[in-house]
Enzyme design. Sequence first.
Site, PDB file in Angstrom:
ATOM      1  N   VAL A  23       6.014   0.745   3.800  1.00 26.61           N
ATOM      2  CA  VAL A  23       4.675   0.433   4.302  1.00 26.61           C
ATOM      3  C   VAL A  23       3.776   1.396   3.519  1.00 26.61           C
ATOM      4  O   VAL A  23       3.701   2.576   3.832  1.00 26.61           O
ATOM      5  CB  VAL A  23       4.570   0.631   5.827  1.00 26.61           C
ATOM      6  CG1 VAL A  23       3.150   0.368   6.299  1.00 26.61           C
ATOM      7  CG2 VAL A  23       5.559  -0.290   6.546  1.00 26.61           C
ATOM      8  N   PRO A  24       3.120   0.889   2.455  1.00 28.16           N
ATOM      9  CA  PRO A  24       2.607   1.711   1.360  1.00 28.16           C
ATOM     10  C   PRO A  24       1.319   2.480   1.639  1.00 28.16           C
ATOM     11  O   PRO A  24       0.266   2.200   1.061  1.00 28.16           O
ATOM     12  CB  PRO A  24       2.410   0.684   0.247  1.00 28.16           C
ATOM     13  CG  PRO A  24       2.059  -0.572   0.984  1.00 28.16           C
ATOM     14  CD  PRO A  24       2.908  -0.534   2.225  1.00 28.16           C
ATOM     15  N   CYS A  25       1.403   3.515   2.463  1.00 30.11           N
ATOM     16  CA  CYS A  25       0.211   4.301   2.778  1.00 30.11           C
ATOM     17  C   CYS A  25      -0.320   5.036   1.542  1.00 30.11           C
ATOM     18  O   CYS A  25      -1.483   5.447   1.526  1.00 30.11           O
ATOM     19  CB  CYS A  25       0.466   5.255   3.943  1.00 30.11           C
ATOM     20  SG  CYS A  25       1.915   6.294   3.766  1.00 30.11           S
ATOM     21  N   HIS A  26       0.496   5.166   0.508  1.00 30.47           N
ATOM     22  CA  HIS A  26       0.022   5.780  -0.730  1.00 30.47           C
ATOM     23  C   HIS A  26      -1.060   4.929  -1.409  1.00 30.47           C
ATOM     24  O   HIS A  26      -1.799   5.432  -2.247  1.00 30.47           O
ATOM     25  CB  HIS A  26       1.186   6.050  -1.702  1.00 30.47           C
ATOM     26  CG  HIS A  26       1.938   4.832  -2.099  1.00 30.47           C
ATOM     27  ND1 HIS A  26       2.927   4.285  -1.312  1.00 30.47           N
ATOM     28  CD2 HIS A  26       1.858   4.049  -3.217  1.00 30.47           C
ATOM     29  CE1 HIS A  26       3.421   3.221  -1.922  1.00 30.47           C
ATOM     30  NE2 HIS A  26       2.790   3.061  -3.071  1.00 30.47           N
TER      31      HIS A  26
END
Length: 185
Positions: free
Chosen positions: A148-151
């Site tokens: 879950v790409p919070c970056h």
Amino acid sequence: MNSYGTDAGPVVEWTVVDSGIGPLLLAATGSGLVSVSFHTRPAVRDAVLERLRTRFGTEPVEAPDSPRLAEPVRALAAYFAGERHAFDLDLDWSLTSGFHRAVLRELASGVPYGTVVGYGDLAARVGRPEGAQAVGAAMGANPLPVVVPCHRVVESDGGLGGFGGGLETKRQLLALEGVLPQPLF
């Protein structure tokens, strides 16, 4: 039968894998991948396992050959090799709820590889346009980073913003996806 569909055996299985950004602790339940943790030194590992123990009421079991973890391990290896741009893994969302869960689900489905979104833009997508700071809190509490790409969430002025794995890790992930140039050293 417990809430994860098994009659016996561990509810939470975990392993540590090498990645392009250092060791990651992956944990899964019968529902899917439940946790990804960066920089898995002993103190980090112990804190993650305590959180899982408290949340699920059972002792997490180290299981490097677990069928529950096999596909997440393969998927992350392919991602770090530049061969995978999306994750279609079963996810267990039980470590997040409410607004945080809504934001993370939108992030997972609506911000593809190689793109970024602003905190405020993501807040607007989930119906709370004034919620940029709350989105930041959701990113900080993301139990499934990378998958879950919070970056991929950045400041509106183009700044990187914060990141639970550290800003250098965020830079490395964005560089891997072609959003930032590779670091010079």
